[in-house]
Design a protein around this motif. Structure first.
Motif, short mmCIF file in Angstrom:
data_model
loop_
_atom_site.label_atom_id
_atom_site.label_comp_id
_atom_site.label_asym_id
_atom_site.label_seq_id
_atom_site.Cartn_x
_atom_site.Cartn_y
_atom_site.Cartn_z
N MET A 1 -24.45 -2.19 35.09
CA MET A 1 -24.65 -1.61 36.15
C MET A 1 -24.57 -2.35 37.79
O MET A 1 -24.70 -1.24 38.91
N ASP A 2 -23.50 -3.60 38.26
CA ASP A 2 -23.66 -3.81 39.09
C ASP A 2 -22.48 -2.77 39.64
O ASP A 2 -21.65 -3.03 41.05
N MET A 3 -21.40 -2.85 38.95
CA MET A 3 -20.64 -1.73 39.27
C MET A 3 -20.54 -0.71 39.80
O MET A 3 -19.09 -0.09 40.69
N LEU A 4 -21.63 -0.07 39.26
CA LEU A 4 -22.13 1.44 40.02
C LEU A 4 -22.80 1.27 40.80
O LEU A 4 -22.36 2.21 41.84
N TRP A 5 -24.04 0.20 40.56
CA TRP A 5 -24.20 -0.27 42.10
C TRP A 5 -23.09 0.09 43.98
O TRP A 5 -23.38 0.03 44.64
N LEU A 6 -22.23 -0.74 43.08
CA LEU A 6 -21.07 -0.93 44.18
C LEU A 6 -19.95 0.20 44.61
O LEU A 6 -19.68 0.23 45.55
N ALA A 7 -19.91 1.23 43.77
CA ALA A 7 -19.40 2.25 43.36
C ALA A 7 -20.10 2.84 44.31
O ALA A 7 -19.85 3.91 45.64
N LEU A 8 -21.87 3.14 44.41
CA LEU A 8 -22.47 3.92 45.11
C LEU A 8 -22.26 3.05 47.09
O LEU A 8 -22.52 4.48 48.17
N ALA A 9 -21.97 2.08 47.24
CA ALA A 9 -21.83 1.51 48.72
C ALA A 9 -20.63 2.68 48.94
O ALA A 9 -20.38 2.84 50.09
N LEU A 33 -23.01 12.23 45.07
CA LEU A 33 -21.95 11.40 44.58
C LEU A 33 -22.64 10.70 43.59
O LEU A 33 -22.49 10.34 42.07
N GLY A 34 -23.49 10.12 44.04
CA GLY A 34 -24.92 9.02 43.45
C GLY A 34 -25.43 9.11 42.48
O GLY A 34 -25.22 8.08 41.08
N ALA A 35 -25.76 10.66 42.22
CA ALA A 35 -25.98 11.25 41.28
C ALA A 35 -25.41 11.71 39.88
O ALA A 35 -25.91 11.48 38.44
N LEU A 36 -24.07 11.67 40.27
CA LEU A 36 -23.00 11.33 38.93
C LEU A 36 -22.93 9.95 38.16
O LEU A 36 -22.56 9.37 36.82
N LEU A 37 -23.63 9.05 38.54
CA LEU A 37 -23.87 7.57 37.62
C LEU A 37 -25.28 6.91 37.72
O LEU A 37 -25.46 6.14 36.75
N LEU A 38 -26.04 7.54 39.08
CA LEU A 38 -27.41 6.77 38.30
C LEU A 38 -28.40 7.56 38.78
O LEU A 38 -28.01 8.69 38.85
N PRO A 39 -29.07 7.46 38.34
CA PRO A 39 -30.77 8.36 38.21
C PRO A 39 -31.07 8.77 39.76
O PRO A 39 -30.59 7.91 40.21
N ILE A 40 -31.67 9.98 39.66
CA ILE A 40 -31.92 10.16 40.65
C ILE A 40 -33.38 9.23 41.99
O ILE A 40 -32.67 8.85 42.83
N ASP A 41 -34.25 9.16 40.85
CA ASP A 41 -35.33 8.64 41.18
C ASP A 41 -34.81 6.90 41.76
O ASP A 41 -35.66 6.46 41.95
N GLN A 42 -33.63 6.76 41.31
CA GLN A 42 -33.44 5.29 41.09
C GLN A 42 -32.90 4.70 42.63
O GLN A 42 -32.76 4.11 43.35
N LEU A 43 -32.30 6.36 43.00
CA LEU A 43 -30.82 6.38 44.32
C LEU A 43 -32.48 6.62 45.80
O LEU A 43 -31.89 6.26 46.91
N LEU A 44 -33.22 7.70 45.88
CA LEU A 44 -34.04 7.71 46.87
C LEU A 44 -34.22 6.80 47.51
O LEU A 44 -34.77 5.95 48.23
#
Length: 242
Positions: A1-9, A33-44
């Motif tokens: 999960m940390d790698m996913l948030w790093l990719a979001l950065a 791009l972020g929605a390819l990795l993480l749920p939209i409700d976590q990104l918003l």
């Protein structure tokens, strides 16, 4: 999960660099791009507060160029109502369905912009009733995905505003609506857990603006826009494919 948030950065840095170069919407790029990795409700709850930093600055800087008649008479009434409707609908949407709906929106927008760039087609002004209806739809899209730009730009196609006044007016829309969404995220409990990530990503905005300004003069803007829309087109296809 940390790698996913790093990719979001990385996606956030790319999005704000591209916006500084071309003026294109940062949330659409980062969320796509972020929605390819993480749920939209976590990104918003992360992306929306970040956006109000930039739009707040631009709104204040260009406040004398805002078309208040267009903003208050046509855009904001429908978009405010639509944003509330979209926000209310988001918890009821299945995550996979939300991702596909957003993918369809991104795909339509990217394909339309690529077609316009290729054909250089001028569009007639929209009738007032249609503009208001599209503004409502743009608000619903904004409440769901914080991405009402594609439909609102479509609603305003053919308007007589010059680019500077249109840009100042649109930036004010995003600052207003994203401030409302940030308040909603605070009230529903989603903002506070996201604040450490918001704070950690905030320096990326400054880096993106600095990079974008340095790169702006080195690129042909039309070629750059084609590359951005091509990226969004591919991303929309991937989101639709799940």
């Amino acid at each position: 999960m940390d790698m996913l948030w790093l990719a979001l950065a990385g996606f956030i840095l790319l999005a704000y660099t591209l916006e500084a170069i071309s003026g294109f919407g940062s949330i659409v790029i980062a969320l796509s791009l972020g929605a390819l990795l993480l749920p939209i409700d976590q990104l918003l709850p992360v992306l929306v507060p970040l956006n109000i930093c930039m739009t707040g600055y631009l709104t204040w800087r260009h406040r004398y160029m805002i078309d208040r008649r267009l903003l208050l008479g046509m855009i904001l009434p429908g978009m405010l109502l639509g944003t509330l409707i979209g926000y209310a609908l988001l918890p009821w949407l299945d995550a996979a369905l939300a991702k596909r709906l957003f993918g369809a929106l991104v795909l339509w927008f990217a394909a339309r912009e690529l077609w316009r760039l290729r054909h250089a087609a001028a569009e007639p002004p929209r009738p007032l009733w249609l503009g208001r209806l599209l503004s409502l739809g743009a608000g619903i899209s904004h409440g769901l995905f914080a991405s009402g730009g594609p439909l609102l730009v479509f609603a305003l196609a053919g308007s007589q505003l010059d680019k500077a006044r249109l840009r100042a007016t649109l930036v004010t829309v995003w600052f207003t609506l994203n401030s409302l969404l940030t308040l909603a995220f605070l009230l529903d409990g989603r903002l506070l857990p996201a604040l450490p990530q918001v704070a950690s990503y905030a320096p990326l905005l400054l880096i993106g603006i600095w990079l974008g300004e340095r790169l702006h003069r080195r690129f042909n803007e039309q070629h750059f826009r084609i590359a951005i829309y091509g990226l969004l087109l591919a991303t929309g296809v991937l989101l639709l494919a799940g």
